[in-house]
Design a protein around this motif. Structure first.
Motif, PDB file in Angstrom:
ATOM      1  N   GLU A  46       0.987  -1.501   0.142  1.00 40.53           N
ATOM      2  CA  GLU A  46       0.062  -0.198   0.492  1.00 40.53           C
ATOM      3  C   GLU A  46       0.619   1.240   0.158  1.00 40.53           C
ATOM      4  O   GLU A  46       0.373   2.469  -0.783  1.00 40.53           O
ATOM      5  CB  GLU A  46      -0.763  -0.185   1.087  1.00 40.53           C
ATOM      6  CG  GLU A  46      -1.752   0.964   1.060  1.00 40.53           C
ATOM      7  CD  GLU A  46      -2.998   1.160   2.284  1.00 40.53           C
ATOM      8  OE1 GLU A  46      -3.306   2.184   3.065  1.00 40.53           O
ATOM      9  OE2 GLU A  46      -3.238  -0.047   2.228  1.00 40.53           O
ATOM     10  N   THR A  47       2.024   1.394   1.208  1.00 45.14           N
ATOM     11  CA  THR A  47       2.596   2.375   1.086  1.00 45.14           C
ATOM     12  C   THR A  47       3.239   2.729  -0.150  1.00 45.14           C
ATOM     13  O   THR A  47       4.294   4.185  -0.779  1.00 45.14           O
ATOM     14  CB  THR A  47       3.781   2.453   2.009  1.00 45.14           C
ATOM     15  OG1 THR A  47       4.649   1.631   1.758  1.00 45.14           O
ATOM     16  CG2 THR A  47       2.596   2.625   3.684  1.00 45.14           C
ATOM     17  N   LEU A  48       4.437   1.838  -0.753  1.00 41.89           N
ATOM     18  CA  LEU A  48       4.727   2.075  -2.349  1.00 41.89           C
ATOM     19  C   LEU A  48       3.575   2.646  -3.164  1.00 41.89           C
ATOM     20  O   LEU A  48       4.241   3.656  -3.955  1.00 41.89           O
ATOM     21  CB  LEU A  48       5.423   0.163  -2.857  1.00 41.89           C
ATOM     22  CG  LEU A  48       6.738   0.102  -1.226  1.00 41.89           C
ATOM     23  CD1 LEU A  48       7.564  -0.868  -1.772  1.00 41.89           C
ATOM     24  CD2 LEU A  48       7.701   1.448  -1.504  1.00 41.89           C
ATOM     25  N   GLY A  49       2.570   1.436  -3.620  1.00 48.36           N
ATOM     26  CA  GLY A  49       2.043   1.893  -4.033  1.00 48.36           C
ATOM     27  C   GLY A  49       1.669   3.898  -4.109  1.00 48.36           C
ATOM     28  O   GLY A  49       1.472   4.343  -5.272  1.00 48.36           O
ATOM     29  N   GLU A  50       0.760   3.993  -3.036  1.00 41.66           N
ATOM     30  CA  GLU A  50       0.324   5.459  -2.704  1.00 41.66           C
ATOM     31  C   GLU A  50       1.716   6.039  -3.179  1.00 41.66           C
ATOM     32  O   GLU A  50       1.531   7.561  -3.707  1.00 41.66           O
ATOM     33  CB  GLU A  50       0.366   5.859  -1.315  1.00 41.66           C
ATOM     34  CG  GLU A  50      -1.302   4.974  -0.580  1.00 41.66           C
ATOM     35  CD  GLU A  50      -0.905   5.256   0.983  1.00 41.66           C
ATOM     36  OE1 GLU A  50       0.199   5.603   1.534  1.00 41.66           O
ATOM     37  OE2 GLU A  50      -2.325   4.629   1.081  1.00 41.66           O
ATOM     38  N   PHE A  51       2.778   6.437  -3.125  1.00 40.54           N
ATOM     39  CA  PHE A  51       3.729   7.065  -3.107  1.00 40.54           C
ATOM     40  C   PHE A  51       3.472   7.016  -5.286  1.00 40.54           C
ATOM     41  O   PHE A  51       4.416   8.178  -5.692  1.00 40.54           O
ATOM     42  CB  PHE A  51       5.314   6.414  -2.982  1.00 40.54           C
ATOM     43  CG  PHE A  51       6.512   6.622  -2.927  1.00 40.54           C
ATOM     44  CD1 PHE A  51       6.704   7.641  -2.449  1.00 40.54           C
ATOM     45  CD2 PHE A  51       7.088   6.380  -4.819  1.00 40.54           C
ATOM     46  CE1 PHE A  51       7.879   8.900  -2.790  1.00 40.54           C
ATOM     47  CE2 PHE A  51       8.328   7.491  -4.646  1.00 40.54           C
ATOM     48  CZ  PHE A  51       8.738   8.583  -4.374  1.00 40.54           C
ATOM     49  N   LEU A  52       3.964   5.983  -5.530  1.00 35.09           N
ATOM     50  CA  LEU A  52       4.397   5.845  -6.870  1.00 35.09           C
ATOM     51  C   LEU A  52       2.911   6.349  -7.284  1.00 35.09           C
ATOM     52  O   LEU A  52       2.797   6.821  -8.203  1.00 35.09           O
ATOM     53  CB  LEU A  52       3.762   4.637  -7.320  1.00 35.09           C
ATOM     54  CG  LEU A  52       5.365   3.595  -7.228  1.00 35.09           C
ATOM     55  CD1 LEU A  52       5.519   2.434  -7.128  1.00 35.09           C
ATOM     56  CD2 LEU A  52       6.274   4.446  -8.325  1.00 35.09           C
ATOM     57  N   GLY A  53       1.567   6.324  -7.090  1.00 33.15           N
ATOM     58  CA  GLY A  53       0.152   6.714  -7.939  1.00 33.15           C
ATOM     59  C   GLY A  53       0.365   8.732  -7.235  1.00 33.15           C
ATOM     60  O   GLY A  53      -0.606   8.956  -7.899  1.00 33.15           O
ATOM     61  N   ALA A  54       0.144   9.179  -6.169  1.00 30.56           N
ATOM     62  CA  ALA A  54       0.758  10.043  -5.630  1.00 30.56           C
ATOM     63  C   ALA A  54       1.251  11.331  -7.463  1.00 30.56           C
ATOM     64  O   ALA A  54       0.984  12.229  -7.706  1.00 30.56           O
ATOM     65  CB  ALA A  54       1.618  10.719  -5.053  1.00 30.56           C
ATOM     66  N   ARG A  55       2.940  10.115  -7.455  1.00 29.61           N
ATOM     67  CA  ARG A  55       2.511  11.189  -8.555  1.00 29.61           C
ATOM     68  C   ARG A  55       2.505  10.482 -10.187  1.00 29.61           C
ATOM     69  O   ARG A  55       2.973  11.239 -10.802  1.00 29.61           O
ATOM     70  CB  ARG A  55       4.409  10.692  -8.359  1.00 29.61           C
ATOM     71  CG  ARG A  55       5.384  11.353  -7.060  1.00 29.61           C
ATOM     72  CD  ARG A  55       6.377  10.461  -6.980  1.00 29.61           C
ATOM     73  NE  ARG A  55       7.174  10.942  -5.740  1.00 29.61           N
ATOM     74  CZ  ARG A  55       5.855  10.903  -4.423  1.00 29.61           C
ATOM     75  NH1 ARG A  55       5.214  10.347  -4.085  1.00 29.61           N
ATOM     76  NH2 ARG A  55       6.956  11.461  -3.522  1.00 29.61           N
TER      77      ARG A  55
END
Length: 68
Positions: A46-55
């Motif tokens: 989830e956290t890695l996905g949120e990092f990439l998704g925010a960008r």
């Protein structure tokens, strides 16, 4: 002798086994078909996905299936 290495999560300082592939690209640098892959354990998916998704980089998340 060849030592087999465990495939691990891409999160900083995490050594857990990889269970997920987060496929991504930076559209300013890469063609639409190009994909980079980060591996994630259950905890960091989830956290890695949120990092990439925010960008705007995250393209897909799939189960990690190591090849022989």
């Amino acid at each position: 002798m060849v030592e087999e290495l465990a495939v691990q999560c891409s999160a900083k300082r995490c050594r857990e086994a990889a269970l997920w592939e987060l496929r991504w690209n930076n559209p300013k640098l890469h063609s639409d078909a190009y994909r980079k892959i980060w591996l994630a354990c259950e905890l960091h998916r989830e956290t890695l996905g949120e990092f990439l998704g925010a960008r705007g980089f995250l393209r897909e998340v799939t189960a990690f299936r190591p090849t022989a």
